[in-house]
Structures are given as structure tokens and as C-alpha cells.
Design a protein around this motif. Structure first.
Motif, PDB file in Angstrom:
ATOM      1  N   ALA A 155       5.333   1.416   6.046  1.00  0.00           N
ATOM      2  CA  ALA A 155       5.986   1.280   7.348  1.00  0.00           C
ATOM      3  C   ALA A 155       6.841   0.030   7.447  1.00  0.00           C
ATOM      4  N   ASP A 156       6.631  -0.938   6.557  1.00  0.00           N
ATOM      5  CA  ASP A 156       7.450  -2.146   6.561  1.00  0.00           C
ATOM      6  C   ASP A 156       8.844  -1.896   6.008  1.00  0.00           C
ATOM      7  N   TRP A 157       9.024  -0.731   5.338  1.00  0.00           N
ATOM      8  CA  TRP A 157      10.330  -0.440   4.720  1.00  0.00           C
ATOM      9  C   TRP A 157      10.921   0.895   5.157  1.00  0.00           C
ATOM     10  N   LEU A 214       0.827  -1.200   0.000  1.00  0.00           N
ATOM     11  CA  LEU A 214       0.000   0.000   0.000  1.00  0.00           C
ATOM     12  C   LEU A 214       0.865   1.255   0.000  1.00  0.00           C
ATOM     13  N   SER A 215       0.412   2.287  -0.686  1.00  0.00           N
ATOM     14  CA  SER A 215       1.128   3.568  -0.715  1.00  0.00           C
ATOM     15  C   SER A 215       0.731   4.430   0.481  1.00  0.00           C
ATOM     16  N   GLN A 216       0.773   3.838   1.656  1.00  0.00           N
ATOM     17  CA  GLN A 216       0.440   4.530   2.901  1.00  0.00           C
ATOM     18  C   GLN A 216       1.113   3.771   4.038  1.00  0.00           C
ATOM     19  N   PHE A 217       1.101   4.387   5.223  1.00  0.00           N
ATOM     20  CA  PHE A 217       1.851   3.807   6.331  1.00  0.00           C
ATOM     21  C   PHE A 217       1.027   2.891   7.224  1.00  0.00           C
ATOM     22  N   THR A 218      -0.282   2.833   7.049  1.00  0.00           N
ATOM     23  CA  THR A 218      -1.117   1.934   7.830  1.00  0.00           C
ATOM     24  C   THR A 218      -2.125   1.255   6.914  1.00  0.00           C
ATOM     25  N   GLN A 248      13.990  -0.491  -1.453  1.00  0.00           N
ATOM     26  CA  GLN A 248      15.047   0.452  -1.096  1.00  0.00           C
ATOM     27  C   GLN A 248      14.589   1.889  -1.323  1.00  0.00           C
ATOM     28  N   TYR A 249      15.206   2.805  -0.577  1.00  0.00           N
ATOM     29  CA  TYR A 249      14.921   4.224  -0.779  1.00  0.00           C
ATOM     30  C   TYR A 249      16.180   5.038  -0.548  1.00  0.00           C
ATOM     31  N   ARG A 250      16.178   6.247  -1.086  1.00  0.00           N
ATOM     32  CA  ARG A 250      17.258   7.192  -0.821  1.00  0.00           C
ATOM     33  C   ARG A 250      16.645   8.578  -0.669  1.00  0.00           C
ATOM     34  N   THR A 251      17.385   9.452  -0.014  1.00  0.00           N
ATOM     35  CA  THR A 251      16.917  10.807   0.245  1.00  0.00           C
ATOM     36  C   THR A 251      17.736  11.796  -0.560  1.00  0.00           C
ATOM     37  N   VAL A 252      17.066  12.740  -1.221  1.00  0.00           N
ATOM     38  CA  VAL A 252      17.735  13.781  -1.992  1.00  0.00           C
ATOM     39  C   VAL A 252      17.257  15.138  -1.482  1.00  0.00           C
ATOM     40  N   THR A 253      18.070  16.138  -1.749  1.00  0.00           N
ATOM     41  CA  THR A 253      17.719  17.505  -1.376  1.00  0.00           C
ATOM     42  C   THR A 253      17.189  18.238  -2.599  1.00  0.00           C
ATOM     43  N   VAL A 254      16.056  18.894  -2.436  1.00  0.00           N
ATOM     44  CA  VAL A 254      15.401  19.604  -3.534  1.00  0.00           C
ATOM     45  C   VAL A 254      15.405  21.091  -3.222  1.00  0.00           C
TER      46      VAL A 254
END
Length: 208
Positions: free
Chosen positions: A33-35, A14-18, A179-185
Motif C-alpha cells: 500500500a505504500d507504493w 511485505l507482499s501484502q497491503f496491510t 515502480q510498477y506497470r500494468t499489462v494486458t494478458v
């Protein structure tokens, strides 16, 4: 500056946390939330439960609006495996616009795609020896409910697998499922608010 999380959403997440059921209990479906363990972020747009690929998340409301607002028409590119050997006529129709129940879609970019080097899906797409499949790359600038699937079905080639590869300038490159990564915008500076003209005060008739 704003932080943006690029996440490769696996199939059947799901594209949500719960996952709340109608009774308020937690459902059995997997969620973000699983990832993802980054606090204070939420999806900028959505990706269907049975679709895979790029999902963007942020805690910045202005950035979320820039990405998700339909008025901005941010392009989204999908890699789509369809049932059958896609025809030139079908591709031309997808590009020109397809009439769906909620109206004609905007013009899109549609082209054949060599089978991409992507991860195996679990469970895999059902394989039939007698029916070929093909891949297309489809770029759209709107986000109707299950739009890509409805578009390919409307031209006679139902979607078997759907992977979102790109949103705007951000892609899946370097991200495995989960996987995920964080970028600055760096958001462009907004225009200063227009000065409101002051209305002349209305004159009240003088009392006698």
C-alpha cells in the motif's frame, strides 16, 4: 483479457497491503500500500520480506491461479548473490535437485552470472574483504517456503541477496524499485466442461 500489475518490490517490504500485528494494530513494516494505488488487486504468489524483485498482482482469479498454482509449474528466475565463490559441483547439485527437510527439489537451471547492473540495496549487503561473493542465476518451477535460500545454504553457499527477475514471460526490465506497470494478458480459452453422463434412473419395485 485481464489486467496484470508488474511490481518491483523493494527490500524489506511485505507482499501484502496491510501489516497487522497479533493485537490487530497496524505494524511498522512497509507494505504494498505504500507504493501501489490500484484497487481490487492482490498478489499472485508471494515474495519474502527480505527478498526483492518481481511481484505480480491481479484481480482476476483465473489469472492468479494460472500464475500461483504449483500444478502449473510456472518457471521463476532469481538473481542470487551468495557468500563465497560458487563451485561447479554446487551448481550441478542445484540443477539436479537438493535434498531439503521437505524433500528433494525439482531439477532447476543454475549458472554463474556476472554481477548484474542492479540498484544498490538499502541497507547494503555486508562486505568482507577476506570472503568473496558471487552471483548465480537460478530458475525453479516450484515455490516452497524460502526455497532458494535453503537450496544455496544446502550446497554451502548462503544467500546474501535475492532478486526475482522473471516469472513466466514477465520480467523486471524497465522497473526501478517501487515502480510498477500494468499489462494486458489474454488468457487461453478454457476447455468446455465435459458433459456428464446421465445415469439411468433406478427402477423402484412396484408396490403390490
Amino acid at each position: 483479457m485481464s489486467e496484470l500489475v508488474l511490481f518491483n518490490k523493494p527490500f524489506h517490504v511485505l507482499s501484502q497491503f496491510t501489516d497487522q500485528t497479533d493485537g490487530g494494530h497496524r505494524g511498522a513494516r512497509k507494505t504494498l500500500a505504500d507504493w501501489i494505488r490500484v484497487p481490487g488487486i492482490y498478489p499472485a504468489g508471494r515474495l519474502d520480506y527480505d527478498s526483492e524483485g518481481l511481484l505480480l498482482l491481479t484481480g482476476d482469479g483465473a489469472l492468479q491461479h494460472r500464475i500461483a498454482s504449483p500444478t502449473n509449474k510456472m518457471p521463476k528466475t532469481y538473481w542470487v548473490q551468495v557468500d563465497g565463490d560458487i563451485t561447479d559441483t554446487a551448481l550441478e547439485t542445484l540443477a539436479a535437485g537438493v535434498t531439503l527437510k521437505d524433500g528433494l527439489t525439482r531439477p532447476a537451471n543454475a549458472r554463474r552470472l556476472a554481477e548484474p547492473d542492479v540498484w544498490p540495496r538499502t541497507p547494503p549487503v555486508r562486505h568482507r574483504e577476506s570472503v568473496p561473493t558471487s552471483w548465480i542465476e537460478l530458475t525453479i518451477t516450484e515455490g516452497r517456503n524460502r526455497q532458494v535460500r535453503r537450496m544455496t545454504a544446502a550446497v554451502g553457499f548462503p544467500t546474501l541477496r535475492l532478486i526475482r527477475y522473471r516469472i513466466g514471460d514477465w520480467t523486471l526490465d524497465g522497473l526501478s524499485p517501487g515502480q510498477y506497470r500494468t499489462v494486458t494478458v489474454h488468457l487461453p480459452a478454457g476447455k468446455p466442461p465435459a458433459k456428464r453422463r446421465r445415469k439411468p434412473a433406478s427402477r423402484r419395485p412396484s408396490r403390490p
